[in-house]
Design an enzyme around this catalytic site. Structure first.
Site, mmCIF file in Angstrom:
data_model
loop_
_atom_site.group_PDB
_atom_site.id
_atom_site.type_symbol
_atom_site.label_atom_id
_atom_site.label_comp_id
_atom_site.label_asym_id
_atom_site.label_seq_id
_atom_site.Cartn_x
_atom_site.Cartn_y
_atom_site.Cartn_z
ATOM 1 N N CYS A 177 -9.775 -23.356 42.817
ATOM 2 C CA CYS A 177 -8.570 -22.849 42.169
ATOM 3 C C CYS A 177 -8.055 -23.950 41.234
ATOM 4 O O CYS A 177 -8.326 -25.129 41.431
ATOM 5 C CB CYS A 177 -7.515 -22.520 43.211
ATOM 6 N N ASP A 179 -5.177 -24.992 40.962
ATOM 7 C CA ASP A 179 -4.074 -25.682 41.641
ATOM 8 C C ASP A 179 -4.283 -27.202 41.665
ATOM 9 O O ASP A 179 -5.361 -27.674 42.029
ATOM 10 C CB ASP A 179 -4.015 -25.137 43.080
ATOM 11 N N HIS A 244 -7.950 -21.824 48.753
ATOM 12 C CA HIS A 244 -7.128 -22.761 49.529
ATOM 13 C C HIS A 244 -5.972 -22.066 50.217
ATOM 14 O O HIS A 244 -5.609 -20.938 49.860
ATOM 15 C CB HIS A 244 -6.622 -23.903 48.636
ATOM 16 N N CYS A 255 -2.133 -20.100 47.914
ATOM 17 C CA CYS A 255 -2.565 -19.970 46.526
ATOM 18 C C CYS A 255 -1.594 -19.075 45.743
ATOM 19 O O CYS A 255 -1.436 -17.892 46.062
ATOM 20 C CB CYS A 255 -3.966 -19.381 46.500
HETATM 21 ZN ZN ZN Z 1 -4.630 -21.389 44.105
#
Ligand code: ZN
Length: 520
Positions: A177, A179, A244, A255
């Protein structure tokens, strides 16, 4: 096999002690912005008078090197706020420009552009612009010094490219991701040394672009078939998706792209992996598809769940091995006993009763890779225990900037930037929107702008590529400014363009608007 369940059943520890530890961790991080702490669950292991939390398979020396690296990188960013506060005090003095240059050089080790300093006596310092500039400039410093900064841990990191090759793979393409909490994925969480054979391309919610992945796969396979990967002729391509979740606050700090729904994050990433396999098999013939692996990261403590495939390469989401649980169950064992324990745990997970149990076990190479990843991650679990009081003080977002376009391999650290892989803003809008949402809380709420670094690679082997990539940066920058025109209009969005050469030594050169415009 849920770590969350395990942590809740363990004996509760003194909360005040934990809070004090956490406060200390917070102070030592010296981060700039006030952040909310959450204390909802226990760490995997807490260091105390009768508990050292030292696993025989963890590597304390490597952890020490990584910690020095983490502190060094953090210091380049955490010095920015105080430097700007100091400049703000002196902005109306007669010798401000000379004074400011000296302060910046002493505290940040680079110079600030005169254009941002000279007119401060008229309308005041543009602190938003200076803040964004410093964030980009500190990042550039990390890129420029990457070789030197990373030399110690690169030497002794657990999983080298040779290990990947020994598991039967010539290339590993990882899509986590976007992130920021996963930006330390390669070197910290997976303990994989960055190399030519490992690609990382992040997308919001790990929703990678299938067509682009087919192109990446085809390019790499062509290199292999044309002799470009000597020694790897008989090896495979591996695609890994990384979702995650947050064990402390699963419904808020998971997420963002999947509404903090762990099941949805997992299922969506697996669906994408299956679609990629189907796409390549349908296009190039059955058996052409790469192997796949699905990994989940608990971003509070950096433990991993590895969802491994069966003999056919299919992944059952319910069959996985959890490194957090392994850490707890095998701490105190000798190295040999702990290795046997992990191997037995994998056997057990593989043959657990269920729909897929009769389908057969994964190939030996894949099995070795899974065992290697779990063992290497034990060091990261211990890293968080020893250097972050068992669970990150800031379990949510704390990124410094958004990187849009193509990521550089030179910075490996949690929460430094949100990365949106995109070719055009239209295609990558969903990834950017998630980033802007995150930075609305992080920066805009405090009156700071959102710094966006638009970065692309070119190859100096390709004539004219440098000029074309600059034009591309300009297009993407203009599209971002148009998409978030309100923020841009209010001076709450700063885009910096930068380019790097894939084939040569140029890294993260800032491209200024006027230079690009001159070539227009
Ligand atoms: Zn994420």
């Amino acid at each position: 096999m849920d770590t969350r369940k395990l942590t809740l059943t363990r004996k509760p520890k003194s909360k005040s002690k934990l809070t004090a530890q956490r406060r200390m961790a917070n102070m030592s991080m010296a981060e700039d912005l006030p952040v909310e702490n959450e204390l909802l669950a226990e760490p995997i292991c807490t260091v105390g008078p009768n508990q050292a939390c030292k696993h025989s398979l963890a590597n304390p020396e490597l952890n020490e090197f990584l910690h020095i690296y983490e502190e060094l990188i953090r210091s380049r960013f955490s010095a920015i706020t105080n430097t700007l506060k100091t400049l703000s005090i002196y902005q109306h003095e007669l010798d401000f420009v000379t004074h400011a240059k000296r302060i910046a050089f002493d505290q940040l080790h680079y110079e600030l552009p005169l254009s941002l300093l000279e007119d401060s006596w008229i309308s005041g310092l543009n602190l938003r612009a200076l803040h964004s500039y410093c964030i980009f400039r500190s990042f550039k410093e990390c890129v420029a010094k990457a070789r030197f900064d990373q030399a110690s841990w690169r030497e002794c990191i657990a999983l080298h490219t040779n290990f990947i090759h020994s598991c039967g793979y010539h290339t590993v393409n990882i899509s986590p991701c976007a992130d920021g909490r996963l930006q330390g994925l390669l070197s910290f969480i997976l303990r994989l040394v960055p190399s030519e054979a490992i690609y990382v391309k992040s997308y919001a919610g790990a929703m990678f672009n299938i067509e682009e992945d087919i192109a990446n796969w085809a390019h790499r396979e062509l290199e292999r078939l044309s002799g470009g990967l000597p020694g790897d002729e008989d090896k495979n391509y591996l695609k890994i998706a990384v979702y995650h979740y947050s064990s402390s606050n699963p419904s808020h700090q998971g997420c963002a792209a999947h509404g903090s729904d762990t099941e949805r994050a997992l299922e969506s990433a697996l669906e994408r992996l299956n679609e990629l396999r189907a796409a390549i098999n349908n296009t190039y013939g059955r058996g052409a598809a790469p192997d796949i692996l699905l990994i989940g990261v608990d971003t509070d403590i950096d433990s991993i769940r590895v969802h491994f495939p069966d003999a056919n390469g299919d992944i059952d989401p319910d069959r996985y091995i959890d490194s957090g649980r392994i850490y707890q169950e095998s701490i105190g064992m000798s190295r040999e006993a702990a290795r046997t324990y992990i191997s037995d745990a994998l056997n057990k997970a593989e043959s657990q009763s269920g729909l897929n149990s009769e389908k057969g076990k994964m190939a030996t190479g894949m099995r070795n890779l899974v065992l290697g990843l779990v063992e290497a991650n034990l060091s990261q679990i211990e890293y968080v225990i020893h250097y972050h009081a068992g669970r990150y003080a800031v379990i949510g977002h704390n990124e410094r900037f958004i990187c849009a376009g193509e990521a550089m391999n030179e910075l490996h650290l949690r929460n430094k930037f949100y990365f949106a892989h995109l070719n055009t803003v239209e295609e990558g809008a969903i990834h950017l929107d998630v980033g802007i949402k995150i930075f609305t809380n992080l920066n805009i709420k405090h009156g700071l702008a959102v710094p966006i670094l638009v970065h692309y690679h070119y190859s100096s082997r390709v004539p004219g590529a440098r000029e074309r990539v600059i034009q591309r940066c300009r297009r993407v920058k203009a599209a971002i400014e148009a998409r978030y025109s309100q923020l841009h209009g209010k001076g709450l969005l700063y885009c910096q363009m930068a380019i790097s050469d894939k084939a040569g030594s140029e890294r993260c050169t800032f491209i200024e608007d006027e230079i690009a415009e001159a070539g227009h």
